[in-house]
Write a protein that holds these residues in place. Sequence first.
Motif, PDB file in Angstrom:
ATOM      1  N   THR A 148    -138.041  99.282  35.692  1.00 29.67           N
ATOM      2  CA  THR A 148    -138.749  98.451  34.448  1.00 29.67           C
ATOM      3  C   THR A 148    -137.675  98.029  33.498  1.00 29.67           C
ATOM      4  N   ALA A 149    -136.606  99.000  33.432  1.00 30.22           N
ATOM      5  CA  ALA A 149    -135.922  98.615  32.461  1.00 30.22           C
ATOM      6  C   ALA A 149    -134.863  97.579  32.970  1.00 30.22           C
ATOM      7  N   VAL A 150    -134.664  97.665  34.303  1.00 31.95           N
ATOM      8  CA  VAL A 150    -133.595  96.428  34.857  1.00 31.95           C
ATOM      9  C   VAL A 150    -134.555  95.110  34.841  1.00 31.95           C
ATOM     10  N   PHE A 151    -135.819  95.175  35.226  1.00 33.22           N
ATOM     11  CA  PHE A 151    -136.538  93.919  35.078  1.00 33.22           C
ATOM     12  C   PHE A 151    -136.623  93.205  33.699  1.00 33.22           C
ATOM     13  N   LEU A 152    -136.785  94.399  32.598  1.00 30.41           N
ATOM     14  CA  LEU A 152    -136.817  93.599  31.162  1.00 30.41           C
ATOM     15  C   LEU A 152    -135.431  93.110  30.648  1.00 30.41           C
ATOM     16  N   SER A 153    -134.492  93.690  31.368  1.00 30.70           N
ATOM     17  CA  SER A 153    -133.100  93.299  30.937  1.00 30.70           C
ATOM     18  C   SER A 153    -132.589  91.972  31.833  1.00 30.70           C
ATOM     19  N   SER A 154    -133.218  91.939  32.830  1.00 33.22           N
ATOM     20  CA  SER A 154    -132.726  90.706  33.913  1.00 33.22           C
ATOM     21  C   SER A 154    -133.424  89.377  33.340  1.00 33.22           C
ATOM     22  N   ASP A 155    -132.811  88.078  33.676  1.00 30.33           N
ATOM     23  CA  ASP A 155    -133.483  86.870  33.653  1.00 30.33           C
ATOM     24  C   ASP A 155    -134.691  86.750  33.898  1.00 30.33           C
ATOM     25  N   GLU A 156    -135.128  87.492  34.749  1.00 36.90           N
ATOM     26  CA  GLU A 156    -136.639  87.382  35.292  1.00 36.90           C
ATOM     27  C   GLU A 156    -137.509  87.640  34.425  1.00 36.90           C
ATOM     28  N   ALA A 157    -137.251  88.232  33.135  1.00 40.79           N
ATOM     29  CA  ALA A 157    -138.079  88.625  32.023  1.00 40.79           C
ATOM     30  C   ALA A 157    -137.734  87.868  30.967  1.00 40.79           C
ATOM     31  N   ARG A 158    -137.109  86.674  31.088  1.00 41.20           N
ATOM     32  CA  ARG A 158    -136.986  85.779  29.944  1.00 41.20           C
ATOM     33  C   ARG A 158    -137.949  85.428  28.955  1.00 41.20           C
ATOM     34  N   PHE A 159    -139.024  85.347  29.347  1.00 41.51           N
ATOM     35  CA  PHE A 159    -140.156  85.170  28.378  1.00 41.51           C
ATOM     36  C   PHE A 159    -141.157  86.114  27.985  1.00 41.51           C
ATOM     37  N   ILE A 160    -140.471  87.631  28.426  1.00 48.18           N
ATOM     38  CA  ILE A 160    -141.198  88.675  27.813  1.00 48.18           C
ATOM     39  C   ILE A 160    -140.504  89.188  26.662  1.00 48.18           C
ATOM     40  N   ASN A 161    -141.311  89.268  25.493  1.00 45.93           N
ATOM     41  CA  ASN A 161    -140.656  89.781  24.377  1.00 45.93           C
ATOM     42  C   ASN A 161    -141.526  90.435  23.407  1.00 45.93           C
ATOM     43  N   ALA A 162    -141.130  91.444  22.423  1.00 48.68           N
ATOM     44  CA  ALA A 162    -142.107  91.892  21.500  1.00 48.68           C
ATOM     45  C   ALA A 162    -142.994  92.831  22.183  1.00 48.68           C
ATOM     46  N   THR A 163    -143.050  93.166  23.597  1.00 49.93           N
ATOM     47  CA  THR A 163    -144.060  93.767  24.090  1.00 49.93           C
ATOM     48  C   THR A 163    -143.612  95.338  24.716  1.00 49.93           C
ATOM     49  N   ASP A 164    -144.614  96.136  24.968  1.00 47.56           N
ATOM     50  CA  ASP A 164    -144.481  97.508  25.589  1.00 47.56           C
ATOM     51  C   ASP A 164    -145.046  97.637  26.692  1.00 47.56           C
ATOM     52  N   ILE A 165    -144.363  98.176  27.616  1.00 45.41           N
ATOM     53  CA  ILE A 165    -144.936  98.183  29.179  1.00 45.41           C
ATOM     54  C   ILE A 165    -145.263  99.709  29.338  1.00 45.41           C
ATOM     55  N   LEU A 166    -146.430 100.324  29.830  1.00 39.80           N
ATOM     56  CA  LEU A 166    -146.651 101.458  30.151  1.00 39.80           C
ATOM     57  C   LEU A 166    -146.318 101.755  31.538  1.00 39.80           C
ATOM     58  N   VAL A 167    -145.519 102.920  31.603  1.00 44.68           N
ATOM     59  CA  VAL A 167    -145.084 103.396  33.047  1.00 44.68           C
ATOM     60  C   VAL A 167    -145.922 104.652  33.140  1.00 44.68           C
ATOM     61  N   ASP A 168    -147.122 104.841  33.318  1.00 42.67           N
ATOM     62  CA  ASP A 168    -147.777 106.191  33.238  1.00 42.67           C
ATOM     63  C   ASP A 168    -148.671 106.457  34.273  1.00 42.67           C
ATOM     64  N   GLY A 169    -148.866 105.617  35.400  1.00 40.76           N
ATOM     65  CA  GLY A 169    -149.766 105.846  36.310  1.00 40.76           C
ATOM     66  C   GLY A 169    -151.008 105.517  35.975  1.00 40.76           C
ATOM     67  N   GLY A 170    -151.401 104.967  34.858  1.00 43.48           N
ATOM     68  CA  GLY A 170    -152.792 104.655  34.261  1.00 43.48           C
ATOM     69  C   GLY A 170    -153.207 105.720  33.573  1.00 43.48           C
ATOM     70  N   ARG A 171    -152.553 106.925  33.422  1.00 48.03           N
ATOM     71  CA  ARG A 171    -153.281 107.908  32.753  1.00 48.03           C
ATOM     72  C   ARG A 171    -153.841 107.732  31.125  1.00 48.03           C
ATOM     73  N   SER A 172    -152.914 106.942  30.475  1.00 52.59           N
ATOM     74  CA  SER A 172    -153.506 106.424  29.181  1.00 52.59           C
ATOM     75  C   SER A 172    -154.739 105.706  29.242  1.00 52.59           C
ATOM     76  N   GLN A 173    -154.969 104.973  30.136  1.00 46.16           N
ATOM     77  CA  GLN A 173    -156.421 104.501  30.369  1.00 46.16           C
ATOM     78  C   GLN A 173    -157.668 105.106  30.566  1.00 46.16           C
ATOM     79  N   VAL A 174    -157.392 106.423  31.073  1.00 49.17           N
ATOM     80  CA  VAL A 174    -158.519 107.231  31.189  1.00 49.17           C
ATOM     81  C   VAL A 174    -159.123 107.845  30.062  1.00 49.17           C
ATOM     82  N   TYR A 175    -160.519 107.867  29.955  1.00 49.11           N
ATOM     83  CA  TYR A 175    -161.255 108.202  28.919  1.00 49.11           C
ATOM     84  C   TYR A 175    -161.212 109.732  28.453  1.00 49.11           C
ATOM     85  N   HIS A 176    -161.346 110.431  29.566  1.00 46.92           N
ATOM     86  CA  HIS A 176    -161.510 111.861  29.390  1.00 46.92           C
ATOM     87  C   HIS A 176    -160.427 112.541  30.391  1.00 46.92           C
ATOM     88  N   ASP A 177    -160.214 113.855  30.086  1.00 46.14           N
ATOM     89  CA  ASP A 177    -159.484 114.589  31.120  1.00 46.14           C
ATOM     90  C   ASP A 177    -160.136 114.957  32.002  1.00 46.14           C
TER      91      ASP A 177
END
Length: 249
Positions: A220-249
């Motif tokens: 993900t860091a490679v992508f964000l540092s590459s020219d492929e991500a040239r229009f992505i800015n001031a954004t956060d990307i979650l790399v957590d397998g979707g865990r933070s979207q689960v409402y309960h344990d």
Amino acid sequence: MSARLSGKTAIVTGAASGIGAATARLFAAEGARVVGLDRAAQGDPAALAAGVEHVQADVTDQAAVLDAVSAALARHSRIDALVNNAGADVFAEPLDLADADWQRNLDLNLKGAWHLARAVLPAMLAQGAGAIVNIASVHGHKVIPGCFPYNVAKHGLIGLTRALGIQYAARGIRVNSISPGLILVPRIEAWFQREPEARQVQTALLPPKRIGTPDEVAYTAVFLSSDEARFINATDILVDGGRSQVYHD
């Protein structure tokens, strides 16, 4: 590899192990000239073998950071990407937290990233291009009891990402962050060795039923540092397998 970063010079902090080592190694494999900063005297042998220049420097030491960045510019003439990965867990009961630990948390997990950003920005602005990637955390999105004040610093790091990204967007600079979830870095492996049952419990909580790897954050860091991500800015990307979207344990 595809040489997506061919011709670019990158600085990666916390490069001696874990996500930092994986990122430094992958950047080098993708064609970048990589300077890996870490306060450890020795880097990961695998990362060093991949052609990473290991430099001993503590990100909380502003003078050491300036020296390391100046030396990198002297050797390579430019800095195209910065990955602010260095940091450490600081967990305490809020009312028992010593002032020194509060400051250590902010220095390691927020101020260090600012030291590096402030050091590389003049060169990036002069060349009219640059990408900064801050390694934040799911703790910057979801508050987990018992994880104070680490989560405070990671919320701040995401805020720093957005503020700098907007501030310098019109001058060719992009600033983004990555928020990893549970990743198999050395401290997590050590935890599982101490408490073998924790691996099974934590794996079961994750939607993919597996724990993430440092390489998955590094890609993900490679992508964000590459020219492929040239229009992505001031954004956060979650790399957590979707865990933070689960409402309960």
